[in-house]
Design a protein around this motif. Structure first.
Motif, PDB file in Angstrom:
ATOM      1  N   ARG A  69      -8.033   0.250   1.590  1.00 60.85           N
ATOM      2  CA  ARG A  69      -9.424   0.630   1.308  1.00 60.85           C
ATOM      3  C   ARG A  69      -9.967   1.509   2.432  1.00 60.85           C
ATOM      4  O   ARG A  69     -10.077   1.086   3.570  1.00 60.85           O
ATOM      5  CB  ARG A  69     -10.289  -0.597   1.128  1.00 60.85           C
ATOM      6  N   GLY A  70     -10.285   2.767   2.091  1.00 65.25           N
ATOM      7  CA  GLY A  70     -10.879   3.700   3.030  1.00 65.25           C
ATOM      8  C   GLY A  70      -9.934   4.271   4.064  1.00 65.25           C
ATOM      9  O   GLY A  70     -10.371   4.919   5.016  1.00 65.25           O
ATOM     10  N   ARG A  71      -8.626   4.085   3.875  1.00 66.16           N
ATOM     11  CA  ARG A  71      -7.671   4.566   4.878  1.00 66.16           C
ATOM     12  C   ARG A  71      -6.335   4.945   4.249  1.00 66.16           C
ATOM     13  O   ARG A  71      -5.772   4.186   3.472  1.00 66.16           O
ATOM     14  CB  ARG A  71      -7.462   3.469   5.914  1.00 66.16           C
ATOM     15  N   ILE A  72      -5.852   6.133   4.619  1.00 70.58           N
ATOM     16  CA  ILE A  72      -4.501   6.560   4.238  1.00 70.58           C
ATOM     17  C   ILE A  72      -3.765   6.867   5.536  1.00 70.58           C
ATOM     18  O   ILE A  72      -4.249   7.638   6.361  1.00 70.58           O
ATOM     19  CB  ILE A  72      -4.526   7.810   3.335  1.00 70.58           C
ATOM     20  N   GLN A  73      -2.612   6.247   5.719  1.00 76.31           N
ATOM     21  CA  GLN A  73      -1.814   6.416   6.932  1.00 76.31           C
ATOM     22  C   GLN A  73      -0.414   6.893   6.560  1.00 76.31           C
ATOM     23  O   GLN A  73      -0.014   6.833   5.408  1.00 76.31           O
ATOM     24  CB  GLN A  73      -1.679   5.081   7.663  1.00 76.31           C
TER      25      GLN A  73
ATOM     26  N   VAL B  45      -3.230  30.114  12.868  1.00 72.96           N
ATOM     27  CA  VAL B  45      -1.918  30.625  12.448  1.00 72.96           C
ATOM     28  C   VAL B  45      -0.854  29.531  12.424  1.00 72.96           C
ATOM     29  O   VAL B  45       0.316  29.804  12.213  1.00 72.96           O
ATOM     30  CB  VAL B  45      -1.444  31.770  13.379  1.00 72.96           C
ATOM     31  N   MET B  46      -1.268  28.299  12.605  1.00 72.80           N
ATOM     32  CA  MET B  46      -0.310  27.212  12.765  1.00 72.80           C
ATOM     33  C   MET B  46      -0.448  26.187  11.630  1.00 72.80           C
ATOM     34  O   MET B  46      -1.549  25.781  11.285  1.00 72.80           O
ATOM     35  CB  MET B  46      -0.592  26.530  14.105  1.00 72.80           C
ATOM     36  N   TRP B  47       0.690  25.774  11.053  1.00 72.33           N
ATOM     37  CA  TRP B  47       0.696  24.731  10.027  1.00 72.33           C
ATOM     38  C   TRP B  47       0.901  23.374  10.688  1.00 72.33           C
ATOM     39  O   TRP B  47       1.842  23.186  11.451  1.00 72.33           O
ATOM     40  CB  TRP B  47       1.802  24.981   9.013  1.00 72.33           C
ATOM     41  N   LEU B  48       0.015  22.421  10.395  1.00 71.95           N
ATOM     42  CA  LEU B  48       0.094  21.071  10.950  1.00 71.95           C
ATOM     43  C   LEU B  48       0.112  20.054   9.817  1.00 71.95           C
ATOM     44  O   LEU B  48      -0.598  20.217   8.814  1.00 71.95           O
ATOM     45  CB  LEU B  48      -1.115  20.790  11.853  1.00 71.95           C
ATOM     46  N   GLY B  49       0.899  19.009   9.982  1.00 69.24           N
ATOM     47  CA  GLY B  49       0.963  17.958   8.975  1.00 69.24           C
ATOM     48  C   GLY B  49      -0.252  17.050   9.050  1.00 69.24           C
ATOM     49  O   GLY B  49      -0.607  16.570  10.123  1.00 69.24           O
ATOM     50  N   VAL B  50      -0.902  16.829   7.918  1.00 69.20           N
ATOM     51  CA  VAL B  50      -1.992  15.860   7.838  1.00 69.20           C
ATOM     52  C   VAL B  50      -1.335  14.492   7.767  1.00 69.20           C
ATOM     53  O   VAL B  50      -0.574  14.217   6.846  1.00 69.20           O
ATOM     54  CB  VAL B  50      -2.895  16.116   6.612  1.00 69.20           C
ATOM     55  N   VAL B  51      -1.605  13.638   8.750  1.00 72.01           N
ATOM     56  CA  VAL B  51      -0.926  12.344   8.821  1.00 72.01           C
ATOM     57  C   VAL B  51      -1.813  11.181   8.383  1.00 72.01           C
ATOM     58  O   VAL B  51      -1.330  10.073   8.185  1.00 72.01           O
ATOM     59  CB  VAL B  51      -0.369  12.073  10.238  1.00 72.01           C
ATOM     60  N   GLY B  52      -3.124  11.434   8.235  1.00 72.52           N
ATOM     61  CA  GLY B  52      -4.008  10.357   7.832  1.00 72.52           C
ATOM     62  C   GLY B  52      -5.358  10.855   7.376  1.00 72.52           C
ATOM     63  O   GLY B  52      -5.793  11.950   7.734  1.00 72.52           O
ATOM     64  N   VAL B  53      -6.007  10.031   6.552  1.00 67.31           N
ATOM     65  CA  VAL B  53      -7.362  10.295   6.087  1.00 67.31           C
ATOM     66  C   VAL B  53      -8.114   8.976   6.156  1.00 67.31           C
ATOM     67  O   VAL B  53      -7.632   7.958   5.652  1.00 67.31           O
ATOM     68  CB  VAL B  53      -7.389  10.827   4.632  1.00 67.31           C
TER      69      VAL B  53
ATOM     70  N   GLY C 167       0.801  -1.220   0.000  1.00 58.49           N
ATOM     71  CA  GLY C 167       0.000   0.000   0.000  1.00 58.49           C
ATOM     72  C   GLY C 167       0.835   1.272   0.000  1.00 58.49           C
ATOM     73  O   GLY C 167       0.285   2.371  -0.024  1.00 58.49           O
ATOM     74  N   GLU C 168       2.162   1.146   0.025  1.00 58.06           N
ATOM     75  CA  GLU C 168       3.014   2.340   0.011  1.00 58.06           C
ATOM     76  C   GLU C 168       2.874   3.036  -1.339  1.00 58.06           C
ATOM     77  O   GLU C 168       2.896   2.390  -2.381  1.00 58.06           O
ATOM     78  CB  GLU C 168       4.468   1.965   0.241  1.00 58.06           C
ATOM     79  N   PHE C 169       2.691   4.353  -1.282  1.00 54.59           N
ATOM     80  CA  PHE C 169       2.519   5.103  -2.507  1.00 54.59           C
ATOM     81  C   PHE C 169       3.266   6.428  -2.435  1.00 54.59           C
ATOM     82  O   PHE C 169       3.606   6.920  -1.365  1.00 54.59           O
ATOM     83  CB  PHE C 169       1.035   5.388  -2.794  1.00 54.59           C
ATOM     84  N   SER C 170       3.498   6.994  -3.590  1.00 58.29           N
ATOM     85  CA  SER C 170       3.945   8.377  -3.697  1.00 58.29           C
ATOM     86  C   SER C 170       3.247   8.956  -4.918  1.00 58.29           C
ATOM     87  O   SER C 170       3.073   8.278  -5.924  1.00 58.29           O
ATOM     88  CB  SER C 170       5.464   8.489  -3.810  1.00 58.29           C
ATOM     89  N   ALA C 171       2.801  10.192  -4.785  1.00 58.47           N
ATOM     90  CA  ALA C 171       2.158  10.902  -5.888  1.00 58.47           C
ATOM     91  C   ALA C 171       2.991  12.138  -6.187  1.00 58.47           C
ATOM     92  O   ALA C 171       3.461  12.807  -5.264  1.00 58.47           O
ATOM     93  CB  ALA C 171       0.730  11.291  -5.512  1.00 58.47           C
ATOM     94  N   ASN C 172       3.178  12.419  -7.439  1.00 62.01           N
ATOM     95  CA  ASN C 172       4.004  13.546  -7.869  1.00 62.01           C
ATOM     96  C   ASN C 172       3.136  14.622  -8.500  1.00 62.01           C
ATOM     97  O   ASN C 172       2.394  14.346  -9.441  1.00 62.01           O
ATOM     98  CB  ASN C 172       5.057  13.077  -8.868  1.00 62.01           C
ATOM     99  N   LEU C 173       3.264  15.833  -7.971  1.00 57.80           N
ATOM    100  CA  LEU C 173       2.579  16.988  -8.547  1.00 57.80           C
ATOM    101  C   LEU C 173       3.576  17.773  -9.377  1.00 57.80           C
ATOM    102  O   LEU C 173       4.781  17.603  -9.234  1.00 57.80           O
ATOM    103  CB  LEU C 173       2.009  17.873  -7.437  1.00 57.80           C
TER     104      LEU C 173
ATOM    105  N   VAL D 125       5.892  16.125  -3.775  1.00 55.91           N
ATOM    106  CA  VAL D 125       5.786  14.673  -3.603  1.00 55.91           C
ATOM    107  C   VAL D 125       4.989  14.394  -2.333  1.00 55.91           C
ATOM    108  O   VAL D 125       5.297  14.917  -1.260  1.00 55.91           O
ATOM    109  CB  VAL D 125       7.175  13.993  -3.511  1.00 55.91           C
ATOM    110  N   ILE D 126       3.965  13.573  -2.461  1.00 53.37           N
ATOM    111  CA  ILE D 126       3.114  13.170  -1.341  1.00 53.37           C
ATOM    112  C   ILE D 126       3.297  11.668  -1.173  1.00 53.37           C
ATOM    113  O   ILE D 126       3.246  10.917  -2.154  1.00 53.37           O
ATOM    114  CB  ILE D 126       1.647  13.512  -1.644  1.00 53.37           C
ATOM    115  N   LYS D 127       3.524  11.234   0.061  1.00 53.19           N
ATOM    116  CA  LYS D 127       3.751   9.810   0.326  1.00 53.19           C
ATOM    117  C   LYS D 127       2.838   9.329   1.437  1.00 53.19           C
ATOM    118  O   LYS D 127       2.383  10.114   2.258  1.00 53.19           O
ATOM    119  CB  LYS D 127       5.210   9.568   0.745  1.00 53.19           C
ATOM    120  N   GLY D 128       2.620   8.026   1.460  1.00 51.15           N
ATOM    121  CA  GLY D 128       1.818   7.434   2.517  1.00 51.15           C
ATOM    122  C   GLY D 128       1.597   5.962   2.261  1.00 51.15           C
ATOM    123  O   GLY D 128       2.226   5.355   1.393  1.00 51.15           O
ATOM    124  N   VAL D 129       0.681   5.404   3.041  1.00 56.91           N
ATOM    125  CA  VAL D 129       0.290   4.002   2.901  1.00 56.91           C
ATOM    126  C   VAL D 129      -1.230   3.991   2.756  1.00 56.91           C
ATOM    127  O   VAL D 129      -1.943   4.516   3.621  1.00 56.91           O
ATOM    128  CB  VAL D 129       0.726   3.167   4.120  1.00 56.91           C
ATOM    129  N   ILE D 130      -1.703   3.407   1.677  1.00 55.28           N
ATOM    130  CA  ILE D 130      -3.134   3.413   1.387  1.00 55.28           C
ATOM    131  C   ILE D 130      -3.711   2.008   1.447  1.00 55.28           C
ATOM    132  O   ILE D 130      -3.052   1.034   1.065  1.00 55.28           O
ATOM    133  CB  ILE D 130      -3.406   4.058  -0.004  1.00 55.28           C
TER     134      ILE D 130
END
Length: 146
Positions: free
Chosen positions: A87-91, A102-110, A55-61, A80-85
């Protein structure tokens, strides 16, 4: 007669090879295969890699990208966006940040939760209707949410 059959064979082989190479799904189609809307990625994805076993992926913009999400949030995508996908979950997501006040936070999952998407920044999460991400946002423009 054998020459004609050979030509037909090679033409058929060429058509099959051409058809199979054009059936590689786009990054947006892959998102849909895992039960996510295509609009999780902004327009301009130029490629991706996916290990279907892990499920490891990388997407290139085609560059960095920022846009507004409702009135409260601003999203920023790295090239470059990376993660592990699955069904119904990105980690283990990296390359996506959200500005909260005023704060930037990393999105770590969907996570897909029925008709909603839950975005996690580790210490907190927020839910949005999945239909709001049916269309891919354009960088520099807001995402019109319902």
């Amino acid at each position: 007669m054998a020459f004609r059959e050979m030509i037909i064979f090679y033409l058929s082989l060429f058509v099959l090879i051409s058809a199979s190479s054009s059936t590689v799904p786009s990054a947006y189609q892959v998102l849909r295969q895992y039960d996510f809307p295509a609009g999780l990625l902004p327009e301009g994805a130029v490629g991706y890699s996916l290990n279907s076993a892990t499920g490891e992926f990388s997407a290139n913009l085609n560059g960095s990208c920022r846009f507004k999400l409702e009135d409260s949030y601003e999203l920023s995508y790295q090239p470059v966006i990376k993660g592990v996908i699955s069904r119904g979950r990105i980690q283990k997501l990296s390359g996506v940040t959200v500005k909260v006040v005023v704060m930037w936070l990393g999105v770590v999952g969907v996570n897909r939760k029925g008709e909603n998407l839950e975005f996690s920044v580790g210490i907190a999460s927020a839910n949005f209707p999945a239909r709001n991400f049916d269309e891919c946002p354009q960088c520099g423009y807001g995402l019109g949410l319902y």
